[in-house]
Design a protein around this motif. Structure first.
Motif, PDB file in Angstrom:
ATOM      1  N   SER A 274       5.595   2.231 -36.414  1.00 25.25           N
ATOM      2  CA  SER A 274       5.712   1.135 -35.442  1.00 25.25           C
ATOM      3  C   SER A 274       6.909   1.348 -34.509  1.00 25.25           C
TER       4      SER A 274
ATOM      5  N   ASN B 131       9.450  -8.930 -43.790  1.00 28.50           N
ATOM      6  CA  ASN B 131       7.981  -9.032 -43.695  1.00 28.50           C
ATOM      7  C   ASN B 131       7.413  -9.478 -45.055  1.00 28.50           C
TER       8      ASN B 131
ATOM      9  N   LEU C 159       0.552  -2.120 -49.170  1.00 22.32           N
ATOM     10  CA  LEU C 159       1.521  -3.222 -49.211  1.00 22.32           C
ATOM     11  C   LEU C 159       0.786  -4.544 -49.024  1.00 22.32           C
TER      12      LEU C 159
ATOM     13  N   ASP D  34      14.915  -2.082 -40.191  1.00 21.21           N
ATOM     14  CA  ASP D  34      13.521  -2.390 -40.491  1.00 21.21           C
ATOM     15  C   ASP D  34      13.431  -2.625 -41.996  1.00 21.21           C
TER      16      ASP D  34
ATOM     17  N   GLY E  25       5.109  -6.901 -38.974  1.00 20.04           N
ATOM     18  CA  GLY E  25       6.357  -6.152 -38.880  1.00 20.04           C
ATOM     19  C   GLY E  25       6.446  -5.313 -37.615  1.00 20.04           C
ATOM     20  N   SER E  26       5.313  -4.790 -37.152  1.00 25.78           N
ATOM     21  CA  SER E  26       5.340  -3.953 -35.945  1.00 25.78           C
ATOM     22  C   SER E  26       5.851  -4.756 -34.762  1.00 25.78           C
TER      23      SER E  26
ATOM     24  N   ALA F 250      11.036  -4.345 -43.389  1.00 28.44           N
ATOM     25  CA  ALA F 250       9.683  -4.888 -43.585  1.00 28.44           C
ATOM     26  C   ALA F 250       9.292  -4.838 -45.059  1.00 28.44           C
TER      27      ALA F 250
HETATM   28  C1  LIG Z   1       8.693   0.074 -43.131  1.00 25.19           C
HETATM   29  C2  LIG Z   1       7.621  -0.598 -42.332  1.00 25.19           C
HETATM   30  N1  LIG Z   1       7.947  -1.209 -41.187  1.00 25.19           N
HETATM   31  C3  LIG Z   1       7.039  -1.832 -40.431  1.00 25.19           C
HETATM   32  C4  LIG Z   1       5.721  -1.877 -40.814  1.00 25.19           C
HETATM   33  C5  LIG Z   1       4.709  -2.560 -39.926  1.00 25.19           C
HETATM   34  O1  LIG Z   1       4.298  -3.774 -40.452  1.00 25.19           O
HETATM   35  P1  LIG Z   1       2.919  -4.451 -39.985  1.00 25.19           P
HETATM   36  O2  LIG Z   1       1.813  -3.612 -40.543  1.00 25.19           O
HETATM   37  O3  LIG Z   1       3.006  -5.828 -40.566  1.00 25.19           O
HETATM   38  O4  LIG Z   1       2.905  -4.485 -38.516  1.00 25.19           O
HETATM   39  C6  LIG Z   1       5.326  -1.251 -41.999  1.00 25.19           C
HETATM   40  C7  LIG Z   1       3.929  -1.271 -42.432  1.00 25.19           C
HETATM   41  O5  LIG Z   1       3.563  -0.776 -43.464  1.00 25.19           O
HETATM   42  C8  LIG Z   1       6.302  -0.593 -42.785  1.00 25.19           C
HETATM   43  O6  LIG Z   1       5.967   0.054 -43.916  1.00 25.19           O
END
Ligand SMILES: Cc1ncc(COP(=O)(O)O)c(C=O)c1O
Length: 482
Positions: free
Chosen positions: A198, A307, A104, A278, A164-165, A280
């Motif tokens: 996460s 995100n 991503l 979520d 995103g986490s 993201a």
């Molecule tokens: C669905 C989803 N949520 C949260 C995240 C976490 O995002 P980050 O890597 O920016 O912390 C990801 C990461 O791939 C994700 O796929």
């Protein structure tokens, strides 16, 4: 004590005897310094050349030489700094390469890159308003705009965070506080079996045991089974176990599945359970009128992670946590900032989230979105979905199990392989793809390794997709397991 002059450091002799060594280490507050302008110009020129060479190398360079790590006794000249930078750039993963479709991590938007440079130069701090007056307001306004665009109410708003986490963690910390479950170790969180890791990490940070996370099965499309969630919530209710929240995913990590948000909200509301979405991966689709139907009902969320670094090309990191009642953030995180002037709004940025000092990441999000415009956003999203559909149809005649959703992700593995065989097949096929400059990832999904393509790179064209299909087709004659 001898202070470092902003104007110049001693030249590093082995690198530079010339006048260029007088690069100021800090910007001159009284006049424009041509050496500094020249240095920044050369830096951006070097970056532009790196981008321009992308298609001629691999998305994933294997061998590279790292420059010296420790600072020498004398500081380096600008030429030496640029040489060192080049060595690191030579070994960097390249998201701009047309064969880059593993993760991503799309190419960066050019305005977002420019805003990142300005952000670094302004060196403002979103901790407190007096350290970022215009940028704090910009962040609040942009969160409000984004929230209403995605269907949250008009008073909605939120907070930026580095990834995103962190947005997901903040959401669950707010949920626990809002539901008065702080200190209740038995509280449960339900999410789909395909939810991102996460969520588990967030619970660990919150001091909850791994058993607090209750994965709910997904259906054949990878979406959370609402009936099973309803049963699980009923069971928790009958057993008197409190539920901290339900996490629904709009765009799962491996295949881009979207959980049915409205039916999930219909289970949560009457029970007073917090619904975190979520988004993201998927929430940005809500910004485009032609694509919003792929992620319906985002507005039912009590909190929503968006995100834009993952698809829109906003440079890392860029994540927002949006809430219909954004003051819940300060109620949860405000500690007072006794060493700061009072906030000019409701609360300082540093009191609305987990981070204290943080950069003005909003700048590159705002400028990137302005550069794209709504039409540009729509075209990016359309293109990503179209490429996924094209690759899916190129692979359709092969004996593969294809896992996708409505978005731009596609995972696949040969039919009927066991775990060990899928591991070997995916390793070998990924390697053959890399030899053709195509980079896919290799997630373990439902006990077997898959290859996964994330099709957000606008430079990935038919040629690249056809190459992927060709290599995958060849794998059936080359691999002893297929
Ligand atoms: C669905 C989803 N949520 C949260 C995240 C976490 O995002 P980050 O890597 O920016 O912390 C990801 C990461 O791939 C994700 O796929």
């Amino acid at each position: 004590m001898g202070a470092i002059s902003g104007a110049a450091l001693a030249p590093a002799q082995q690198h530079e005897p010339s006048a260029a060594a007088r690069l100021p280490v800090f910007p001159d507050p009284t006049q424009l310094d041509p050496l500094l302008s020249d240095f920044l110009h050369q830096t951006t020129e070097q970056l532009c050349r790196w981008w321009a060479d992308s298609a001629h190398s691999s998305p994933l360079p294997l061998l590279s030489v790292l420059p010296e790590v420790a600072p020498g006794r004398q500081g380096l000249s600008s030429a030496a700094l640029l040489d060192d930078l080049q060595l690191v750039m030579d070994g960097a993963f390249n998201p701009v390469h047309p064969g880059s479709m593993a993760h991503l991590d799309p190419p960066p938007l050019t305005a977002s890159v420019a805003a990142d440079l300005i952000c670094a130069g302004l060196n403002n701090n979103l901790l407190a308003e007096e350290l970022s007056p215009s940028l704090s307001r910009l962040e609040r306004s942009l969160c409000g705009w984004m929230a209403s665009c995605l269907g949250l109410c008009n008073q909605a708003g939120g907070d930026a965070a580095s990834g995103g986490s962190l947005s997901n963690l903040m959401a669950l910390v707010v949920a626990r506080q809002q539901r008065a479950l702080v200190g209740v170790d038995q509280a449960l969180v339900f999410c789909s079996a395909d939810a991102h890791v996460s969520i588990a990490k967030a619970l660990a940070v919150m001091g909850l045991p791994p058993s607090a996370l209750r994965p709910v099965a997904v259906d054949a499309d990878g979406a959370l089974c609402v009936d099973q969630l309803a049963d699980a919530l009923d069971q928790a209710d009958s057993a008197g176990i409190p539920v901290l929240g339900v996490v629904a995913t709009a765009g799962t990590t491996v295949r881009g599945a979207v959980d049915p948000l409205a039916p999930i909200a219909a289970l949560c509301r009457p029970r007073g359970i917090w619904l975190h979405v979520d988004g993201a991966i998927g929430a940005v689709f809500g910004l485009s009128s032609s694509q919003a139907a792929l992620v319906p009902d985002l507005g039912v969320a009590d909190s929503l992670t968006v995100n834009p670094q993952k698809l829109l090309g906003i440079t890392k990191t860029s994540s927002l946590l949006l809430l219909p009642q954004p003051d819940a953030l300060a109620r949860c995180f405000a500690t007072g900032l006794p060493y700061m002037e009072p906030s000019w709004a409701d609360a300082h940025g540093g009191e609305c989230g987990l981070q204290g000092t943080r950069p003005a990441e909003v700048l590159k999000l705002w400028l990137g979105l302005r550069q794209l415009g709504l039409t540009g956003i729509e075209q990016l999203l359309d293109g990503a979905v179209r490429r996924r559909a094209q690759l899916q149809s190129l692979l359709a005649s092969l004996p593969l199990e294809l896992s996708s959703g409505p978005l731009h992700l596609l995972a696949f593995t040969p039919e009927g392989l066991n775990a060990a065989a899928s591991n070997l097949w995916s390793q070998q096929t990924r390697q053959r793809l890399l030899e053709r400059q195509m980079m896919l990832s290799r997630p373990l999904y439902r006990g077997r390794h898959h290859l996964k393509a994330v099709l957000g790179n606008p430079y990935t064209g038919s040629t690249e997709l056809e190459t992927v299909a060709e290599v995958v087709a060849e794998s059936f004659s080359l691999s002893p397991f297929c």
